[in-house]
Write a protein that holds these residues in place. Structure first.
Motif, PDB file in Angstrom:
ATOM      1  N   VAL A  12       0.876  -1.330   0.085  1.00  0.00           N
ATOM      2  CA  VAL A  12       0.155  -0.024   0.052  1.00  0.00           C
ATOM      3  C   VAL A  12       0.977   1.303  -0.173  1.00  0.00           C
ATOM      4  O   VAL A  12       2.086   1.063   0.680  1.00  0.00           O
ATOM      5  CB  VAL A  12      -1.067   0.041   1.204  1.00  0.00           C
ATOM      6  CG1 VAL A  12      -0.365   0.040   2.449  1.00  0.00           C
ATOM      7  CG2 VAL A  12      -1.996   1.259   1.014  1.00  0.00           C
ATOM      8  N   GLN A  13       0.388   2.326  -0.566  1.00  0.00           N
ATOM      9  CA  GLN A  13       1.333   3.537  -0.600  1.00  0.00           C
ATOM     10  C   GLN A  13       0.971   4.113   0.519  1.00  0.00           C
ATOM     11  O   GLN A  13      -0.094   4.066   1.426  1.00  0.00           O
ATOM     12  CB  GLN A  13       0.761   4.311  -1.627  1.00  0.00           C
ATOM     13  CG  GLN A  13       1.098   3.861  -3.045  1.00  0.00           C
ATOM     14  CD  GLN A  13       0.368   4.740  -4.030  1.00  0.00           C
ATOM     15  OE1 GLN A  13      -0.361   5.891  -3.995  1.00  0.00           O
ATOM     16  NE2 GLN A  13       0.893   4.493  -5.403  1.00  0.00           N
ATOM     17  N   PRO A  14       2.226   5.019   1.029  1.00  0.00           N
ATOM     18  CA  PRO A  14       1.906   6.012   2.298  1.00  0.00           C
ATOM     19  C   PRO A  14       0.526   6.468   2.303  1.00  0.00           C
ATOM     20  O   PRO A  14       0.232   7.184   1.249  1.00  0.00           O
ATOM     21  CB  PRO A  14       3.145   6.730   2.362  1.00  0.00           C
ATOM     22  CG  PRO A  14       4.059   6.152   1.201  1.00  0.00           C
ATOM     23  CD  PRO A  14       3.352   5.439   0.328  1.00  0.00           C
ATOM     24  N   SER A  85      -3.764   5.842   7.407  1.00  0.00           N
ATOM     25  CA  SER A  85      -2.681   6.556   7.428  1.00  0.00           C
ATOM     26  C   SER A  85      -1.156   5.986   7.408  1.00  0.00           C
ATOM     27  O   SER A  85      -0.676   6.482   8.220  1.00  0.00           O
ATOM     28  CB  SER A  85      -2.884   7.700   8.498  1.00  0.00           C
ATOM     29  OG  SER A  85      -4.136   8.362   8.274  1.00  0.00           O
ATOM     30  N   LEU A  86      -1.242   4.982   6.868  1.00  0.00           N
ATOM     31  CA  LEU A  86      -0.035   4.150   6.854  1.00  0.00           C
ATOM     32  C   LEU A  86       1.188   4.865   6.428  1.00  0.00           C
ATOM     33  O   LEU A  86       1.130   5.497   5.358  1.00  0.00           O
ATOM     34  CB  LEU A  86      -0.178   2.865   5.945  1.00  0.00           C
ATOM     35  CG  LEU A  86      -1.163   1.617   6.810  1.00  0.00           C
ATOM     36  CD1 LEU A  86      -1.483   0.801   5.716  1.00  0.00           C
ATOM     37  CD2 LEU A  86      -0.510   1.008   7.718  1.00  0.00           C
ATOM     38  N   GLU A  87       2.210   4.475   7.117  1.00  0.00           N
ATOM     39  CA  GLU A  87       3.643   5.055   7.007  1.00  0.00           C
ATOM     40  C   GLU A  87       4.588   4.023   6.536  1.00  0.00           C
ATOM     41  O   GLU A  87       4.307   2.963   6.910  1.00  0.00           O
ATOM     42  CB  GLU A  87       3.906   6.104   8.285  1.00  0.00           C
ATOM     43  CG  GLU A  87       3.103   6.938   8.678  1.00  0.00           C
ATOM     44  CD  GLU A  87       3.145   8.216   7.433  1.00  0.00           C
ATOM     45  OE1 GLU A  87       2.104   9.079   7.688  1.00  0.00           O
ATOM     46  OE2 GLU A  87       4.045   8.231   6.798  1.00  0.00           O
ATOM     47  N   VAL A 121       4.557  -0.792   3.230  1.00  0.00           N
ATOM     48  CA  VAL A 121       3.992   0.833   2.585  1.00  0.00           C
ATOM     49  C   VAL A 121       5.164   1.310   1.915  1.00  0.00           C
ATOM     50  O   VAL A 121       6.620   1.498   2.754  1.00  0.00           O
ATOM     51  CB  VAL A 121       3.768   1.520   4.118  1.00  0.00           C
ATOM     52  CG1 VAL A 121       3.120   2.589   3.781  1.00  0.00           C
ATOM     53  CG2 VAL A 121       2.812   0.603   4.911  1.00  0.00           C
ATOM     54  N   SER A 122       4.830   1.487   0.501  1.00  0.00           N
ATOM     55  CA  SER A 122       5.959   2.021  -0.029  1.00  0.00           C
ATOM     56  C   SER A 122       5.327   2.713  -1.264  1.00  0.00           C
ATOM     57  O   SER A 122       4.289   2.387  -1.840  1.00  0.00           O
ATOM     58  CB  SER A 122       6.976   1.043  -0.612  1.00  0.00           C
ATOM     59  OG  SER A 122       7.879   1.506  -1.605  1.00  0.00           O
ATOM     60  N   SER A 123       5.972   3.858  -1.575  1.00  0.00           N
ATOM     61  CA  SER A 123       5.498   4.502  -2.914  1.00  0.00           C
ATOM     62  C   SER A 123       6.036   3.944  -4.169  1.00  0.00           C
ATOM     63  O   SER A 123       5.570   4.143  -5.354  1.00  0.00           O
ATOM     64  CB  SER A 123       5.592   5.985  -2.851  1.00  0.00           C
ATOM     65  OG  SER A 123       7.155   6.263  -2.699  1.00  0.00           O
TER      66      SER A 123
END
Length: 123
Positions: A12-14, A85-87, A121-123
């Motif tokens: 999932v994206q940040p 709001s994952l980081e 969690v990464s773009s």
């Protein structure tokens, strides 16, 4: 026969969200306090959240307060961890675990563990 199975992990994206599920077979989760733990790369396993047997009390590690929510559905014998709001710092393998006694942050307090589900969690 006694088994916990996690699901719902993924990439999932940040800023995104995931909902993890933990389903028990062979025993009823409503007889246990249920905790979620995670272990990131090169890190110790840490307690993330826990819900008491009563379902009236839940706890969270400071880093996830306001972002994660633990809940239980006794009819489905399932525990959920809603993660918003994952980081990138949330990247880890997430485990659910059942305690005969009470919630706690230390893994030895828990009697049954799932196999883990990867959250990245990464773009």
């Amino acid at each position: 026969q006694l088994q916990l199975v996690e699901s719902g992990g993924g990439l999932v994206q940040p800023g995104g969200s995931l909902r993890l599920s933990c389903t028990a077979s062979g025993f009823s989760l409503d007889d246990y306090a249920i905790g979620w733990f995670r272990q990131g790369p090169g890190k110790e396993r840490e307690g993330v959240s826990c819900i008491a047997r009563s379902g009236h009390t839940s706890t969270y590690v400071d880093s996830v307060k306001g972002r994660f929510t633990i809940s239980r559905d006794n009819a489905k014998n399932t525990i959920y961890l809603q993660m918003n709001s994952l980081e990138p710092e949330d990247t880890a393998v997430y485990y659910c675990a059942a305690s005969f006694v009470v919630c706690g942050a230390l893994p030895p307090l828990y009697d049954f563990w799932g196999q883990g589900t990867q959250v990245t969690v990464s773009s």
